[in-house]
Design a protein around this motif. Structure first.
Motif, PDB file in Angstrom:
ATOM      1  N   LEU A 192      21.224  16.678 -38.593  1.00  0.00           N
ATOM      2  CA  LEU A 192      20.518  16.720 -37.310  1.00  0.00           C
ATOM      3  C   LEU A 192      20.158  15.312 -36.858  1.00  0.00           C
ATOM      4  O   LEU A 192      20.329  14.950 -35.689  1.00  0.00           O
ATOM      5  N   TYR A 193      19.680  14.477 -37.799  1.00  0.00           N
ATOM      6  CA  TYR A 193      19.365  13.079 -37.469  1.00  0.00           C
ATOM      7  C   TYR A 193      20.630  12.332 -37.046  1.00  0.00           C
ATOM      8  O   TYR A 193      20.625  11.575 -36.071  1.00  0.00           O
ATOM      9  N   LEU A 194      21.717  12.546 -37.784  1.00  0.00           N
ATOM     10  CA  LEU A 194      22.968  11.855 -37.481  1.00  0.00           C
ATOM     11  C   LEU A 194      23.482  12.241 -36.097  1.00  0.00           C
ATOM     12  O   LEU A 194      23.877  11.375 -35.305  1.00  0.00           O
ATOM     13  N   TYR A 195      23.465  13.548 -35.815  1.00  0.00           N
ATOM     14  CA  TYR A 195      23.953  13.980 -34.507  1.00  0.00           C
ATOM     15  C   TYR A 195      23.064  13.432 -33.390  1.00  0.00           C
ATOM     16  O   TYR A 195      23.571  12.969 -32.349  1.00  0.00           O
TER      17      TYR A 195
ATOM     18  N   GLU B 191      18.631  16.856 -22.648  1.00  0.00           N
ATOM     19  CA  GLU B 191      18.276  18.133 -23.284  1.00  0.00           C
ATOM     20  C   GLU B 191      18.768  18.161 -24.733  1.00  0.00           C
ATOM     21  O   GLU B 191      18.106  18.721 -25.607  1.00  0.00           O
ATOM     22  N   SER B 192      19.924  17.544 -24.968  1.00  0.00           N
ATOM     23  CA  SER B 192      20.477  17.484 -26.319  1.00  0.00           C
ATOM     24  C   SER B 192      19.548  16.708 -27.250  1.00  0.00           C
ATOM     25  O   SER B 192      19.221  17.176 -28.353  1.00  0.00           O
ATOM     26  N   ILE B 193      19.119  15.542 -26.811  1.00  0.00           N
ATOM     27  CA  ILE B 193      18.213  14.712 -27.630  1.00  0.00           C
ATOM     28  C   ILE B 193      16.887  15.437 -27.854  1.00  0.00           C
ATOM     29  O   ILE B 193      16.346  15.449 -28.970  1.00  0.00           O
ATOM     30  N   LYS B 194      16.367  16.063 -26.797  1.00  0.00           N
ATOM     31  CA  LYS B 194      15.097  16.794 -26.918  1.00  0.00           C
ATOM     32  C   LYS B 194      15.219  17.931 -27.938  1.00  0.00           C
ATOM     33  O   LYS B 194      14.309  18.180 -28.735  1.00  0.00           O
ATOM     34  N   THR B 195      16.378  18.600 -27.931  1.00  0.00           N
ATOM     35  CA  THR B 195      16.607  19.706 -28.879  1.00  0.00           C
ATOM     36  C   THR B 195      16.636  19.188 -30.309  1.00  0.00           C
ATOM     37  O   THR B 195      16.096  19.826 -31.225  1.00  0.00           O
ATOM     38  N   VAL B 196      17.274  18.032 -30.520  1.00  0.00           N
ATOM     39  CA  VAL B 196      17.294  17.421 -31.854  1.00  0.00           C
ATOM     40  C   VAL B 196      15.863  17.135 -32.309  1.00  0.00           C
ATOM     41  O   VAL B 196      15.485  17.432 -33.452  1.00  0.00           O
TER      42      VAL B 196
ATOM     43  N   LEU C 135      19.731  26.825 -35.535  1.00  0.00           N
ATOM     44  CA  LEU C 135      20.152  26.877 -34.136  1.00  0.00           C
ATOM     45  C   LEU C 135      20.148  25.511 -33.457  1.00  0.00           C
ATOM     46  O   LEU C 135      20.926  25.259 -32.530  1.00  0.00           O
ATOM     47  N   TYR C 136      19.256  24.584 -33.914  1.00  0.00           N
ATOM     48  CA  TYR C 136      18.991  23.373 -33.134  1.00  0.00           C
ATOM     49  C   TYR C 136      20.192  22.433 -33.060  1.00  0.00           C
ATOM     50  O   TYR C 136      20.466  21.857 -32.003  1.00  0.00           O
ATOM     51  N   LEU C 137      20.913  22.275 -34.153  1.00  0.00           N
ATOM     52  CA  LEU C 137      22.066  21.374 -34.143  1.00  0.00           C
ATOM     53  C   LEU C 137      23.113  21.864 -33.143  1.00  0.00           C
ATOM     54  O   LEU C 137      23.640  21.077 -32.340  1.00  0.00           O
ATOM     55  N   TYR C 138      23.391  23.165 -33.166  1.00  0.00           N
ATOM     56  CA  TYR C 138      24.450  23.688 -32.299  1.00  0.00           C
ATOM     57  C   TYR C 138      23.995  23.804 -30.843  1.00  0.00           C
ATOM     58  O   TYR C 138      24.801  23.637 -29.925  1.00  0.00           O
TER      59      TYR C 138
END
Length: 422
Positions: A275-278, A257-262, A241-244
């Motif tokens: 996940l690291y790349l995104y 929020e995007s960075i925190k989710t990663v 779920l985390y990437l999407y």
């Protein structure tokens, strides 16, 4: 009397006194009537004791070859014993006028599908559909066949027929199947309607992920975020779920929020290089270059041959004039057999800036075939060649630009200057 003993033995097994019950059954088997043997075989089948059920039913089939229900039972047992050829041979003996013929066709369809003969399986299912056009079990079988073949468009009408009668069939939720089919063919809005129905009735993790992912694919990022957060609350270890979720946050412009989710996702899936790349890409977008470099290095630590991570990292190094790092990262990636034309261009730039012109020329030449129609590359390469007094080659490169853009005055003047030198 024997019926009473048979029932007593069955009850013993069902109560957990398995050994005593099975021993009693073995002792009374020779004394049982054929109907009682059929009852016992069915009981063995339910307990998963397939070999004993098979021995009884094989004997009964020999005695009553015209009893198609026994024939079908034996075919199912052959199926469980992985004796597909014997099962097919048996089922093909059932005549078309027999009332058990449609059931035989269904079993044959399963068998042919197991053998990888999808077209034959489909033919059997369509044949039984003609015989029993209003039977929901046939619609379900056809829907499942096409669904598992990835022919989602073909599956939809059969599921739509079933859902008018029932929302579940053989433990399968039809609204969820329809949602998956519609999502797979890009009908995201209609798929979301079915996912909403499915989530309201049975909020399992697969449904929640499908609902959220379909919303993300369809560009409904607010809905995607809402459903991914529900999924995260239900099971934070659902690492997919985390990437999407991070991507959905980015679509909404919520970069923090995007960075925190990663970062949260990495805790549960520390080897997910994507996940690291995104995360690195979002960090770049947010201006956090040190974080981006760290995340990209982590991605490359997991997969040293990850081309996109290597290119993204070397592009940062080029901007920050860390040219040795550019060379190191690409060299390491190449050790793992990875090649990319952009590697050559980035190496050419790095060596150019380090004033190692022979190396730079070598890599520009290697990059040329891939980028000879890309104007940025041609400009850069052409000016490099002029600096190196390789006028003839520069003329060829600038000539390509002018052919692409005949009104380019700057390049026209450079070419006139080069013409005067020859």
């Amino acid at each position: 009397m024997f019926n009473q003993v048979l029932n007593e033995a069955i009850n013993l097994v069902n109560k957990g006194e398995t050994e005593e019950g099975l021993n009693l059954l073995a002792n009374i088997l020779p004394t049982l009537h054929d109907e009682e043997k059929l009852q016992l075989a069915d009981q063995y089948f339910q307990w998963g004791i397939i070999d004993k059920a098979h021995d009884i039913i094989e004997e009964l089939h020999f005695l009553y070859p015209e009893e198609t229900q026994i024939t079908l039972f034996l075919a199912e047992l052959y199926l469980d014993l992985e004796k597909e050829e014997q099962a097919i041979e048996l089922l093909n003996q059932i005549p078309i006028e027999d009332e058990a013929y449609p059931q035989a066709l269904l079993l044959l369809a399963d068998l042919y599908q197991m053998q990888g003969l999808a077209e034959v399986s489909e033919q059997k299912l369509q044949e039984v559909k003609l015989l029993l056009p209003d039977e929901p079990v046939i619609d379900f079988a056809l829907g499942e066949f096409y669904f598992h073949q990835g022919q989602y468009k073909h599956a939809i009408p059969y599921y739509e027929t079933i859902i008018m009668v029932s929302n579940s069939f053989s433990g399968v939720f039809i609204d969820q199947r329809l949602a998956e089919c519609l999502s797979s063919i890009g009908e995201f809005e209609e798929a979301l309607d079915y996912y909403k129905q499915a989530a309201d009735k049975h909020e399992d993790l697969t449904t929640l992920f499908g609902y959220a992912f379909t919303a993300y694919q369809g560009g409904f990022s607010k809905t995607a975020i809402q459903q991914f957060l529900k999924l995260k609350e239900a099971d934070p270890h659902y690492s997919s779920l985390y990437l999407y979720l991070a991507k959905a946050y980015e679509q909404e412009g919520l970069l923090q929020e995007s960075i925190k989710t990663v970062q949260e996702g990495i805790k549960f899936d520390e080897y997910n290089k994507e996940l690291y790349l995104y995360g690195a890409k979002v960090a770049i977008k947010s201006g956090y270059m040190n974080d981006a470099k760290q995340l990209l290095r982590e991605s490359l630590a997991i997969d040293p041959g990850h081309i996109e991570a290597a290119l993204t990292l070397t592009n940062i190094f080029l901007q920050e004039e860390e040219f040795d790092d550019v060379i190191d990262v690409i060299s390491e990636c190449k050790k793992y057999g990875e090649e990319d034309p952009q590697f050559e261009w980035n190496l050419a730039r790095a060596y150019h800036q380090k004033e190692e012109y022979t190396q730079a020329l070598n890599h520009y030449q290697l990059a040329y075939n891939s980028f000879k129609d890309q104007r940025d590359f041609l400009y850069e390469y052409g000016y490099f060649l002029m600096e190196e007094s390789r006028r003839k080659e520069a003329k060829e490169v600038f000539g390509r630009i002018l052919r692409q853009d005949p009104s380019n005055v700057e390049i026209g003047e450079i070419l006139l200057q080069l013409e005067d030198e020859f």
